[in-house]
Design a protein around this motif. Structure first.
Motif, PDB file in Angstrom:
ATOM      1  N   TRP A   1       0.922  -1.432   0.066  1.00 21.84           N
ATOM      2  CA  TRP A   1       0.149  -0.001   0.153  1.00 21.84           C
ATOM      3  C   TRP A   1       0.746   1.249   0.008  1.00 21.84           C
ATOM      4  O   TRP A   1       1.769   1.405   0.771  1.00 21.84           O
ATOM      5  CB  TRP A   1      -0.811  -0.058   1.170  1.00 21.84           C
ATOM      6  CG  TRP A   1      -1.850   1.333   1.187  1.00 21.84           C
ATOM      7  CD1 TRP A   1      -3.104   1.264   0.880  1.00 21.84           C
ATOM      8  CD2 TRP A   1      -1.745   2.524   2.000  1.00 21.84           C
ATOM      9  NE1 TRP A   1      -3.658   2.533   0.577  1.00 21.84           N
ATOM     10  CE2 TRP A   1      -2.792   3.196   1.533  1.00 21.84           C
ATOM     11  CE3 TRP A   1      -0.745   3.071   2.642  1.00 21.84           C
ATOM     12  CZ2 TRP A   1      -2.993   4.575   2.035  1.00 21.84           C
ATOM     13  CZ3 TRP A   1      -0.863   4.249   3.248  1.00 21.84           C
ATOM     14  CH2 TRP A   1      -1.777   5.098   2.747  1.00 21.84           C
ATOM     15  N   CYS A   2       0.457   2.053  -0.974  1.00 24.14           N
ATOM     16  CA  CYS A   2       1.284   3.488  -0.976  1.00 24.14           C
ATOM     17  C   CYS A   2       0.136   4.533  -0.769  1.00 24.14           C
ATOM     18  O   CYS A   2      -1.158   4.335  -1.156  1.00 24.14           O
ATOM     19  CB  CYS A   2       1.818   3.633  -2.172  1.00 24.14           C
ATOM     20  SG  CYS A   2       3.296   2.475  -2.556  1.00 24.14           S
ATOM     21  N   PRO A   3       0.279   5.593  -0.214  1.00 24.34           N
ATOM     22  CA  PRO A   3      -0.615   6.669   0.017  1.00 24.34           C
ATOM     23  C   PRO A   3      -1.037   7.388  -1.433  1.00 24.34           C
ATOM     24  O   PRO A   3      -0.391   7.325  -2.559  1.00 24.34           O
ATOM     25  CB  PRO A   3       0.002   7.629   0.865  1.00 24.34           C
ATOM     26  CG  PRO A   3       1.157   7.121   1.340  1.00 24.34           C
ATOM     27  CD  PRO A   3       1.770   6.294   0.464  1.00 24.34           C
ATOM     28  N   PRO A   4      -2.191   7.805  -1.629  1.00 23.07           N
ATOM     29  CA  PRO A   4      -2.809   8.452  -2.925  1.00 23.07           C
ATOM     30  C   PRO A   4      -1.905   9.644  -2.912  1.00 23.07           C
ATOM     31  O   PRO A   4      -1.269  10.481  -2.065  1.00 23.07           O
ATOM     32  CB  PRO A   4      -4.275   8.586  -2.330  1.00 23.07           C
ATOM     33  CG  PRO A   4      -4.532   7.707  -1.568  1.00 23.07           C
ATOM     34  CD  PRO A   4      -3.423   7.398  -0.625  1.00 23.07           C
TER      35      PRO A   4
ATOM     36  N   SER B   1       1.153  10.077  -4.066  1.00 25.01           N
ATOM     37  CA  SER B   1       2.467   9.707  -3.942  1.00 25.01           C
ATOM     38  C   SER B   1       3.359  10.144  -5.169  1.00 25.01           C
ATOM     39  O   SER B   1       2.602  10.132  -6.275  1.00 25.01           O
ATOM     40  CB  SER B   1       2.806   8.142  -3.443  1.00 25.01           C
ATOM     41  OG  SER B   1       2.275   7.812  -2.422  1.00 25.01           O
TER      42      SER B   1
ATOM     43  N   PHE C   1       6.280   5.366  -6.332  1.00 26.47           N
ATOM     44  CA  PHE C   1       5.817   4.421  -7.028  1.00 26.47           C
ATOM     45  C   PHE C   1       6.872   3.527  -7.850  1.00 26.47           C
ATOM     46  O   PHE C   1       6.853   2.245  -8.295  1.00 26.47           O
ATOM     47  CB  PHE C   1       4.659   4.862  -7.996  1.00 26.47           C
ATOM     48  CG  PHE C   1       3.666   5.194  -7.264  1.00 26.47           C
ATOM     49  CD1 PHE C   1       2.807   4.204  -6.785  1.00 26.47           C
ATOM     50  CD2 PHE C   1       3.025   6.327  -7.545  1.00 26.47           C
ATOM     51  CE1 PHE C   1       1.600   4.654  -6.099  1.00 26.47           C
ATOM     52  CE2 PHE C   1       1.844   6.909  -6.891  1.00 26.47           C
ATOM     53  CZ  PHE C   1       0.960   5.939  -6.010  1.00 26.47           C
TER      54      PHE C   1
ATOM     55  N   THR D   1      -0.440  -0.495  -4.448  1.00 20.00           N
ATOM     56  CA  THR D   1      -1.871  -0.330  -4.531  1.00 20.00           C
ATOM     57  C   THR D   1      -2.295   1.114  -3.655  1.00 20.00           C
ATOM     58  O   THR D   1      -1.451   1.180  -2.761  1.00 20.00           O
ATOM     59  CB  THR D   1      -2.615  -1.315  -4.130  1.00 20.00           C
ATOM     60  OG1 THR D   1      -4.048  -0.974  -3.873  1.00 20.00           O
ATOM     61  CG2 THR D   1      -2.478  -1.942  -2.843  1.00 20.00           C
ATOM     62  N   THR D   2      -3.119   1.768  -4.039  1.00 27.29           N
ATOM     63  CA  THR D   2      -3.331   2.896  -2.946  1.00 27.29           C
ATOM     64  C   THR D   2      -4.927   2.508  -2.467  1.00 27.29           C
ATOM     65  O   THR D   2      -5.377   3.332  -1.852  1.00 27.29           O
ATOM     66  CB  THR D   2      -3.607   4.448  -3.838  1.00 27.29           C
ATOM     67  OG1 THR D   2      -4.489   4.007  -4.902  1.00 27.29           O
ATOM     68  CG2 THR D   2      -2.474   4.825  -4.534  1.00 27.29           C
TER      69      THR D   2
ATOM     70  N   PRO E   1      -5.046   3.506   6.253  1.00 29.37           N
ATOM     71  CA  PRO E   1      -5.043   3.968   4.791  1.00 29.37           C
ATOM     72  C   PRO E   1      -6.436   5.040   4.399  1.00 29.37           C
ATOM     73  O   PRO E   1      -6.514   5.259   3.467  1.00 29.37           O
ATOM     74  CB  PRO E   1      -5.425   2.517   4.088  1.00 29.37           C
ATOM     75  CG  PRO E   1      -6.250   1.796   5.145  1.00 29.37           C
ATOM     76  CD  PRO E   1      -5.599   2.059   6.575  1.00 29.37           C
TER      77      PRO E   1
END
Length: 323
Positions: A68-71, A73, A78, A88-89, A286
């Motif tokens: 998971w990555c923050p929106p 980013s 990425f 994925t966000t 998240p």
């Protein structure tokens, strides 16, 4: 004309002593970081993104695994993540690891399932000496020396566990990129877009730093107490106008209302060049409540004169909003 002021400080120039000065090894820089932050085991990389990729490799994650990555980013996040796994966000089932970004130094809580590996992205947080870099229960915390101390190179992975740190050092030292060439590309990229493209394209696989870069970082660590004191004063002057509560660490920017008053040139002749950005006002992952804000830098590049002007503008905006 003064350069515009961005989210993070401009890199400090290199002096002759950085090219030809006293020998400084990676272990000595890590030892100094360990003295400053004794609650963690620091591992020095050529950049934060190189450290992030090494952490993902160390965790044994592969292409089928979701991270998971923050929106919102950045592309470098990425890029580093997608080299090995699938980013994925979305708060999807089966997320193996999560990158919790303490945006601009404002701590975010995390609410991921037990067993999810937490990597704290504190790249632009200024830690006061003695602070713990772990604010959200993470196993690792990332720190960017250019974004915090105006270095030209360098990222730190803070580890809770000594064995994790030892494994990451082995991974770093085995990285195939030539350290001197990559460091030169980083410098050249400030003037030549082609060099920047080569550096960005390869840096996720970076590892070590050459001696001149290590000397530059060692000097920056010597300046750390002065920057802590100066940033505290800037924070005190501007915190009352921030949309975020008082931070637990020293941030690089404060989120202000999205008002055009902050876009006008400052007394120094510079502009705040980041424009409007998305900020998670709930400061949690998240989940989040993302809104457009105007980030106000409180790092090394902003002068006391400019701070006073921002205070005056913020007071005017506040009076207008309360009418």
């Amino acid at each position: 004309m003064n350069p515009d002021i961005f989210l993070w400080p401009q890199g400090q120039p290199l002096r002759l002593a950085h090219w030809l000065g006293r020998p400084v090894g990676c272990a000595a820089v890590e030892a100094r970081l360990g003295e400053l932050y004794p609650a963690a085991e620091p591992v020095l990389f050529s950049s934060g993104r190189a450290g992030l990729r090494a952490v993902i490799a160390h965790l044994g994650l592969g292409r089928p695994d979701l991270v998971w990555c923050p929106p919102f980013s950045s592309h470098c996040v990425f890029d580093a993540v997608s080299r090995l796994v699938t980013p994925t966000t979305l708060a999807a089932d089966g997320v193996r690891a999560a990158l919790v970004y303490h945006q601009w130094g404002h701590v975010h809580d995390q609410h991921f399932a037990t067993g999810t590996e937490i990597i704290e992205d504190a790249v632009d947080t200024l830690f006061v000496p003695g602070d713990s870099p772990f604010s959200a229960g993470g196993r690792f915390a990332l720190w960017s020396l250019p974004k915090v101390l105006a270095c030209r190179w360098g990222g730190v992975v803070f580890c809770r566990d000594r064995e994790d740190a030892a494994q990451l050092r082995r991974c770093r030292d085995a990285a195939p990129l030539p350290p001197r060439l990559q460091a030169w590309l980083r410098l050249a990229g400030e003037r030549f877009p082609q060099a920047a493209a080569y550096w960005h394209g390869a840096e996720s696989g970076g590892g070590r730093l050459p001696a001149f870069a290590l000397r530059h970082i060692a000097d920056a660590l010597d300046r750390l107490p002065g920057e802590v004191a100066a940033r505290r004063l800037r924070l005190e002057a501007l915190q009352t106008f921030s949309l975020a509560p008082p931070p637990r660490h020293l941030p690089s920017n404060l989120p202000f209302p999205a008002d055009p008053a902050f876009a006008a040139p400052l007394p120094s002749g510079a502009r705040l060049s980041a424009g409007l950005r998305s900020f998670n006002l709930d400061r949690r992952a998240p989940d989040g409540r993302w809104e457009r804000v105007f980030p106000i830098p409180i790092h090394q590049d902003i002068s006391g004169m400019d701070i006073a002007e921002i205070v005056a503008r913020a007071n005017s905006v506040q009076r207008f909003q309360h009418k």
